[in-house]
Write a protein that holds these residues in place. Sequence first.
Motif, PDB file in Angstrom:
ATOM      1  N   ASN B 327       0.809  -1.138  -0.040  1.00 26.87           N
ATOM      2  CA  ASN B 327       0.028   0.063  -0.019  1.00 26.87           C
ATOM      3  C   ASN B 327       0.927   1.195   0.134  1.00 26.87           C
ATOM      4  O   ASN B 327       0.245   2.444  -0.034  1.00 26.87           O
ATOM      5  CB  ASN B 327      -1.161   0.136   1.250  1.00 26.87           C
ATOM      6  CG  ASN B 327      -1.902  -1.109   1.140  1.00 26.87           C
ATOM      7  OD1 ASN B 327      -2.066  -1.675   0.183  1.00 26.87           O
ATOM      8  ND2 ASN B 327      -2.413  -1.427   2.513  1.00 26.87           N
ATOM      9  N   LYS B 328       2.121   0.972  -0.187  1.00 32.59           N
ATOM     10  CA  LYS B 328       2.875   2.238   0.120  1.00 32.59           C
ATOM     11  C   LYS B 328       2.804   3.172   1.225  1.00 32.59           C
ATOM     12  O   LYS B 328       2.513   4.461   1.350  1.00 32.59           O
ATOM     13  CB  LYS B 328       3.208   3.057  -1.142  1.00 32.59           C
ATOM     14  CG  LYS B 328       3.386   2.208  -2.378  1.00 32.59           C
ATOM     15  CD  LYS B 328       4.600   2.391  -3.203  1.00 32.59           C
ATOM     16  CE  LYS B 328       5.216   1.340  -3.663  1.00 32.59           C
ATOM     17  NZ  LYS B 328       4.486   0.199  -4.644  1.00 32.59           N
ATOM     18  N   THR B 329       2.525   2.413   2.388  1.00 34.19           N
ATOM     19  CA  THR B 329       2.242   3.276   3.639  1.00 34.19           C
ATOM     20  C   THR B 329       3.116   4.483   3.844  1.00 34.19           C
ATOM     21  O   THR B 329       4.230   4.152   3.772  1.00 34.19           O
ATOM     22  CB  THR B 329       2.125   2.435   4.698  1.00 34.19           C
ATOM     23  OG1 THR B 329       1.255   1.134   4.691  1.00 34.19           O
ATOM     24  CG2 THR B 329       1.606   3.191   6.094  1.00 34.19           C
ATOM     25  N   LEU B 330       2.755   5.608   4.041  1.00 38.83           N
ATOM     26  CA  LEU B 330       3.612   6.798   4.234  1.00 38.83           C
ATOM     27  C   LEU B 330       4.191   6.843   5.708  1.00 38.83           C
ATOM     28  O   LEU B 330       3.126   6.790   6.610  1.00 38.83           O
ATOM     29  CB  LEU B 330       3.003   8.028   3.665  1.00 38.83           C
ATOM     30  CG  LEU B 330       2.895   8.020   2.218  1.00 38.83           C
ATOM     31  CD1 LEU B 330       2.394   9.462   2.004  1.00 38.83           C
ATOM     32  CD2 LEU B 330       4.152   7.767   1.405  1.00 38.83           C
ATOM     33  N   LEU B 331       5.279   7.088   5.846  1.00 43.84           N
ATOM     34  CA  LEU B 331       5.844   7.206   7.287  1.00 43.84           C
ATOM     35  C   LEU B 331       5.314   8.328   8.057  1.00 43.84           C
ATOM     36  O   LEU B 331       5.186   9.579   7.094  1.00 43.84           O
ATOM     37  CB  LEU B 331       7.212   7.234   7.292  1.00 43.84           C
ATOM     38  CG  LEU B 331       8.029   6.843   8.453  1.00 43.84           C
ATOM     39  CD1 LEU B 331       7.788   5.264   8.622  1.00 43.84           C
ATOM     40  CD2 LEU B 331       9.612   7.004   8.090  1.00 43.84           C
ATOM     41  N   THR B 332       4.788   8.350   9.235  1.00 42.41           N
ATOM     42  CA  THR B 332       4.379   9.814   9.592  1.00 42.41           C
ATOM     43  C   THR B 332       5.003   9.947  10.875  1.00 42.41           C
ATOM     44  O   THR B 332       5.970   9.256  11.398  1.00 42.41           O
ATOM     45  CB  THR B 332       2.715   9.446  10.428  1.00 42.41           C
ATOM     46  OG1 THR B 332       2.797   8.597  11.216  1.00 42.41           O
ATOM     47  CG2 THR B 332       1.772   9.282   9.184  1.00 42.41           C
ATOM     48  N   LYS B 333       4.908  11.224  11.592  1.00 36.90           N
ATOM     49  CA  LYS B 333       5.787  11.461  12.652  1.00 36.90           C
ATOM     50  C   LYS B 333       5.347  10.645  14.082  1.00 36.90           C
ATOM     51  O   LYS B 333       6.338  10.311  14.443  1.00 36.90           O
ATOM     52  CB  LYS B 333       5.142  12.904  13.178  1.00 36.90           C
ATOM     53  CG  LYS B 333       6.272  13.713  13.861  1.00 36.90           C
ATOM     54  CD  LYS B 333       5.993  15.241  14.019  1.00 36.90           C
ATOM     55  CE  LYS B 333       6.745  15.730  15.265  1.00 36.90           C
ATOM     56  NZ  LYS B 333       6.321  16.671  16.215  1.00 36.90           N
TER      57      LYS B 333
END
Lengths: 392, 345
Positions: B327-333
Motif C-alpha cells: 500500500n506504500k504506507t507513508l511514514l508519519t511523525k
Amino acid sequence: METKINKNNNFYIPQIEKRNKQSKRFRLYALSAVVLSLSFLAFFLIDIIKAGIPAFTQSSVKIEISIDEETANNPYGILERDMSRLVSRAWLRSFPKEIEAHPEWIGTTQTFWALLNAEADQYLKGTQSKLKENQKSKLDALLQEGLIERKFNATFFFTGDSKIPENAGFYAAIVGSVLTMLVTMSLAVPIGVMTAVYLEEFAPDNKLTQIIEININNLAAIPSILFGLLGLAIFINFFGVPRSSPLAGGMTLALMSLPIIIVSSKAALKSVPASIRQAGYALGLTKWQVTKDHVLPLAFPGVLTGSIIALAQAMGETAPLIIVGMIAFVPDPVTSLTSAATVMPAQIFTWSGMPERAYIEKTAAGIMVLLTVLISLNTIAVLLRKKFEVKW
Amino acid sequence: MNMKKSATALLAVASLWASASANDQIRIVGSSTVYPFTSYVAEELGAITNFATPVVESTGSGGGMKIFCAGVGLDTPSFTNASRAMKPKEFETCQKNGVTEITGLMVGYDGISIAQSKENPKLNLTKEQIFLALAQEVPSKDGKSLIANPYKKWSDIDASLPKREIRMIGAPSTSGTRDSFDEMVMEKASKSFPIYGGKYKKIRTDGAYIPGGENDNLIVQQLAQDKDALGYFGYSFLEENHDKIAGVTLNGVEPTAENIADGSYPVSRSMFVYMKNAHIGKIKGVSEFIELYATESMIGQRGVLRTIGLIPMPKEMLKKVQTSVKNKTLLTKEMVEAHTILPLK
C-alpha cells in the motif's frame, strides 16, 4: 680474507682487531635486516598464495534435467531435495534465462555441469564446512562416481561481485580499475608533464616559483585520504560528478598522482644536459622548438617511468575511493564513466569483511591478481627505462 | 601534444556521457549491518529481471540517513538501510528537504552476540556483570559513590565467574554495532544501579575494552588466538565461525537464531530499509525492488537471506509488513516516534 697480522709491524695499530670486529658486526646487522625483510615478504606471499590458490578452481556436478515449461517457472524445484542443497543458487537462478535462450530444450533431457555451492566446494577443498554428515557422504559418493569435477574457475574472472560466494568474481572490479586508471592517466600525465616543463624550462627562478616547487614536493607526501575529501568536496558536491563513478574516482586519483608525476618529470628534464639546449639555441631554434624536439624526447624515459609508478600507486589506492563512494556493491561491470563502479582494492576490502568462509580465498586470490598487475607495471617501467635510457 | 588531444577528446566524451546518462540504476546507502542483505536482494533483482542491478553502498545508518534525506533529486539515493528505526530528528530533516513521502520495510532481526574461543568452558554472564566489567565508573562496594573501575578479573566481580582477565574486543565508536551495544547492554544495565541515576557515561579506557576494527572477521581471529578475551559482533559472524568460537549465554539465554527472533535473547535489534516514494516511476525498478525484498522467499522463515545470517520475523508480522509495503504506507511523525514502519491503529 683474514690475514694474520704481524704485531711487531711498525705500522701496527693496537685497536685494529677491535675495529675489524666492529666492522664485521656492522655487516652482520645489515645483512640480518635484509634477511628479516625478505622473510617478511616471503611469509606474506606464501600466506596469500596458500590461501588464494584454491579460489582458481571450482567444483561442478554433472546433472541431468528433463526440461518442460514448469522448469522455467520454478527453477529451485527442478532438483531432488538433497541435490538442491549442494548446487549453487546462482546457477539455478539463471536457469530460466538459459531456457529462454534455448527454447529447443523444452521437452528434452539435457546434461549440465552445475556449479556447486560454496559449502560443498569448501568441503571438497578440505576446509571447514557447515554441511551435514549425510550431505558430506553424498558428495563423497558423487566424487567416487566421477560426477564431480574441479575445473578452472572461469566465474572468478568473468563475473562481478556476488553475495553468493561461489558466484563472486573479480571482473567488474578489473573493468572499473581500467576505466578509473584511464581517467587518471589522461588527466594527470598531460597536466603533470606540462607543469614540469613550465617550471623547469620557462619559469623564472624567483620566490613564487620556489614556493610552488616546495609545495608540490609537500603535496607528494600528503596522506591519500585527504585527496578523497578534496574529491568529494570539489568534484562531487560542487561540480556534481556522479558518486562512485570512475570519473569521480579517476579525477580524485589524478590529483593524488599529479605531484609524483611532476616531481619525477622535473628530475628527468633536469638530467638533460645544458649543452643540448645551448646547441639548439646556437642553431637558432626557439625555446619552444628546443623543448619540444630535443629536451622532452630525451627526458621521455624518466617521465614514462615516473608516470607508470604513479599509475601503479594510484591503482592500489583505496582510502580516497572510500570517500567518493567506490567501495560499494556493484556486480555489473561498468559501461560508462558516469555510472557506479568499484575497483580492485575496493573489491578486496569488501570481500575481507564478509562473514562467509569462501570469501577468504576470494580475498587472497584478488590480492594475487592485483599484485600481479602491479608487479608487471613496475617491470614494464624498469624495462622501458633500460631500453630508452641515454648515457651522457 | 598527442596526449593533450586525447585528454580533451576523453573529457568531451565523458561530458557527453554524463549528460546522456539516464538514471536507470537504483542507488542504496546506509547501515553496514543491513548491507549484505540488501546487496543480496539487489543482485537477485539484477539476475531475475531486466532491471540494472542496484548499487549498494555501506555508509553506516546515520550517514545513510543524511544522504537519503538530502533531497528528492534523482542523484540522491532511492533507499537507505538502517539497523535501527529512523529517528524523529532525521525524519524532520527529511521533511524539511522535501523528502516527505517515505515507506519503510522491516527486514528482520539481528542479534549482537558475545563470544569467546571455543576451547574455554561455557560462560554465562548477566548484563550487570558486563556493565561492571566495562564501565568507566562503577558503584563502590557500599553502593554510595561512583569509583573508577577497579575490576581486573571476572572473578573480582562475582566469585562464581572464572579467574580470567577482563578483556572485551568490540566495535569502534563509529560503528552501529557499538551504538547498539552501548544502548542495549551498557545503558540498560546502568539503570539497575540507582547511584548511576540512569546516566551511563562511557566505557573504560584502561585497556580492558579493546576497540577492534570495523572488520568483524578480525575480532573472530583475535578471539581464536586470545583464549581470555571476549568479543562481540553481529550474529552472522558467530554462526559462520562455530568451529573457532562459541557464544556466551546472556542471562542464561544462548545466542541462537530462535532466541533472537522471539526476543528472549536480550540484545537484538530490528533492521529497516526506507524507500523514497518520489523516485517511483522516475528510476526503473524502485517499487519492484522493495516488493521483491518483502517476499516470503527473501525475508520469510524459509527465505534465502536466512542462509546469510538474517533472523526472520514471525509470519504474521511479515504479512503486515508486506501489506504496508504494497500500500506504500507513508511514514508519519507518530510512526517514527513509535519506532515502527507499520501504520498505527
